[in-house]
Design a protein around this motif. Structure first.
Motif, PDB file in Angstrom:
ATOM      1  N   SER A 184       0.802  -1.228   0.000  1.00  0.00           N
ATOM      2  CA  SER A 184       0.000   0.000   0.000  1.00  0.00           C
ATOM      3  C   SER A 184       0.831   1.272   0.000  1.00  0.00           C
ATOM      4  O   SER A 184       0.353   2.337  -0.416  1.00  0.00           O
ATOM      5  CB  SER A 184      -0.950   0.013   1.212  1.00  0.00           C
ATOM      6  N   CYS A 243      -8.277  -0.299  -4.227  1.00  0.00           N
ATOM      7  CA  CYS A 243      -6.861   0.082  -4.292  1.00  0.00           C
ATOM      8  C   CYS A 243      -6.144  -0.666  -5.413  1.00  0.00           C
ATOM      9  O   CYS A 243      -5.322  -0.089  -6.142  1.00  0.00           O
ATOM     10  CB  CYS A 243      -6.164  -0.206  -2.962  1.00  0.00           C
ATOM     11  N   THR A 246      -7.030   0.858  -8.667  1.00  0.00           N
ATOM     12  CA  THR A 246      -6.354   2.150  -8.841  1.00  0.00           C
ATOM     13  C   THR A 246      -4.890   1.955  -9.210  1.00  0.00           C
ATOM     14  O   THR A 246      -4.354   2.675 -10.065  1.00  0.00           O
ATOM     15  CB  THR A 246      -6.465   2.982  -7.549  1.00  0.00           C
ATOM     16  N   TYR A 266      -6.289   7.325  -4.763  1.00  0.00           N
ATOM     17  CA  TYR A 266      -5.499   6.326  -4.046  1.00  0.00           C
ATOM     18  C   TYR A 266      -5.220   6.763  -2.611  1.00  0.00           C
ATOM     19  O   TYR A 266      -5.251   5.940  -1.692  1.00  0.00           O
ATOM     20  CB  TYR A 266      -4.177   6.047  -4.762  1.00  0.00           C
ATOM     21  N   SER A 270      -6.348   4.225   0.288  1.00  0.00           N
ATOM     22  CA  SER A 270      -5.284   3.603   1.076  1.00  0.00           C
ATOM     23  C   SER A 270      -5.335   4.009   2.540  1.00  0.00           C
ATOM     24  O   SER A 270      -4.796   3.302   3.399  1.00  0.00           O
ATOM     25  CB  SER A 270      -3.913   3.968   0.493  1.00  0.00           C
TER      26      SER A 270
END
Length: 362
Positions: A184, A243, A246, A266, A270
């Protein structure tokens, strides 16, 4: 350090992230035993020392040790405190309380980034870092004075041991958490370099990280509000899938406007993926007496995701003239790692509810 490439620089941040997460284990054990003030004092001292040393050092390895190791350990001792302490005082709105408190990290990310850039130009790197150390010392003194544990907490201490991993839902969720830590943060590390290779100005490329952090603020409490009602795992599933989508769309972001848009999206998504695992682990803990050590063990395992995720994805980055092709592997590798984390989330839900399609809060 102009003589070092982005992959080498990424190791400093990754090692700091590694020690920040691994430091949560001793922090959690000591917190369970009631040593809140001592943890804040030692963690603050290490953070300030690491920054002061960084302001004097110029070599790569010296900065790696001072910034990556010393400050990382200090941050690790402090990182668990907000989640664990808030979990003691909140039960019904635990996710929301943790999310609201964690927005301070994103606010600091914006404020520190912009102020440090200005200070670099006005007083130079060394004094800018020393000023940051002073700010951290002052704010942590406030935390030292006002924070407290519940009166009954830490009176008997916690039972440290790896027997907690016999709890399968907890263990599988820790695996998902580790994979999320590994993946992430990748855009936060590489979005600036990607923008620069696309021809975006240095100032605007620098600001993309602040934009991502600003969106991250809202992502840290809006999904948490939902998680209080439906559960952390149930909320993380759609967030992590979004996520992944993206990340896969990042190669299509080739203009400044599209980079800003995808940074906002994002950053928001996230935020929940980063912050929800902490309070979810406390929800998965059968006893509040063991919350600190179970959080610490989870962060210990996740630390290896933080250590390896960004440098390994950085190694995939190409060095050709086509910026999009150079970074395709970075974005898709992060998406693949997060996808495995989604599988682990599904398995956690299955273990807790008994069926993939069962309805329930988890």
């Amino acid at each position: 350090m102009p003589d070092q490439d982005a992959a080498a620089i990424a190791w400093i941040g990754s090692i700091q992230l590694f020690f920040t997460t691994i430091g949560c284990l001793p922090g959690g054990v000591l917190l369970d035993r009631g040593y809140l003030k001592s943890i804040i004092a030692v963690g603050t001292a290490l953070e300030v020392l690491g920054l002061i040393l960084t302001s004097y050092f110029k070599s790569y390895w010296a900065i790696l040790l001072s910034q990556g190791v010393c400050m990382g350990i200090g941050s690790g001792l402090l990182a668990l405190i907000p989640v664990a302490v808030l979990a003691m005082f909140f039960e019904k709105k635990r996710m929301l309380a943790t999310g609201l408190a964690s927005t301070g990290a994103s606010v600091a990310g914006i404020a520190y980034t912009l102020s440090m850039r200005s200070l670099f130009l006005s007083v130079g790197f060394a004094w800018a870092v020393r000023i940051l150390a002073l700010v951290i010392l002052a704010t942590n003194v406030v935390a030292f004075v006002v924070m407290r544990l519940q009166l009954q907490y830490g009176s008997k201490g916690s039972k440290f041991g790896f027997h907690h991993f016999k709890d399968l839902p907890y263990t599988v969720f820790v695996g998902a958490f580790t994979l999320f830590v590994a993946s992430s943060f990748v855009p936060f590390f590489f979005i600036q370099e990607y923008a620069l290779q696309l021809g975006v100005s240095k100032d605007m490329a620098f600001n993309l990280l602040s934009i991502m952090n600003a969106a991250n603020i809202f992502g840290r409490f809006v999904p948490n509000f939902i998680a209080d009602r439906y559960g952390g795992v149930n909320t993380l599933l759609p967030l992590s899938v979004a996520c992944i989508a993206t990340l896969c769309l990042l190669p299509l972001a080739q203009t400044l406007n599209s980079l800003i848009a995808i940074s906002i999206v994002y950053g928001f998504l996230s935020g929940g993926v980063i912050i929800i695992p902490g309070p979810t682990i406390t929800d998965l803990s059968p006893s509040t007496a063991d919350m600190g050590v179970r959080l610490g063990l989870a962060y210990l395992v996740a630390s290896f995701g933080g250590l390896l995720g960004n440098p390994l994805t950085g190694q995939i980055k190409g060095d050709g003239k086509d910026a999009v092709k150079n970074f395709n592997g970075v974005w898709f590798c992060a998406a693949a790692i997060m996808s495995v984390g989604v599988v682990a989330l599904v398995a956690t839900r299955r273990l807790k509810l008994g069926s993939l399609f069962a309805v329930g809060r988890v």
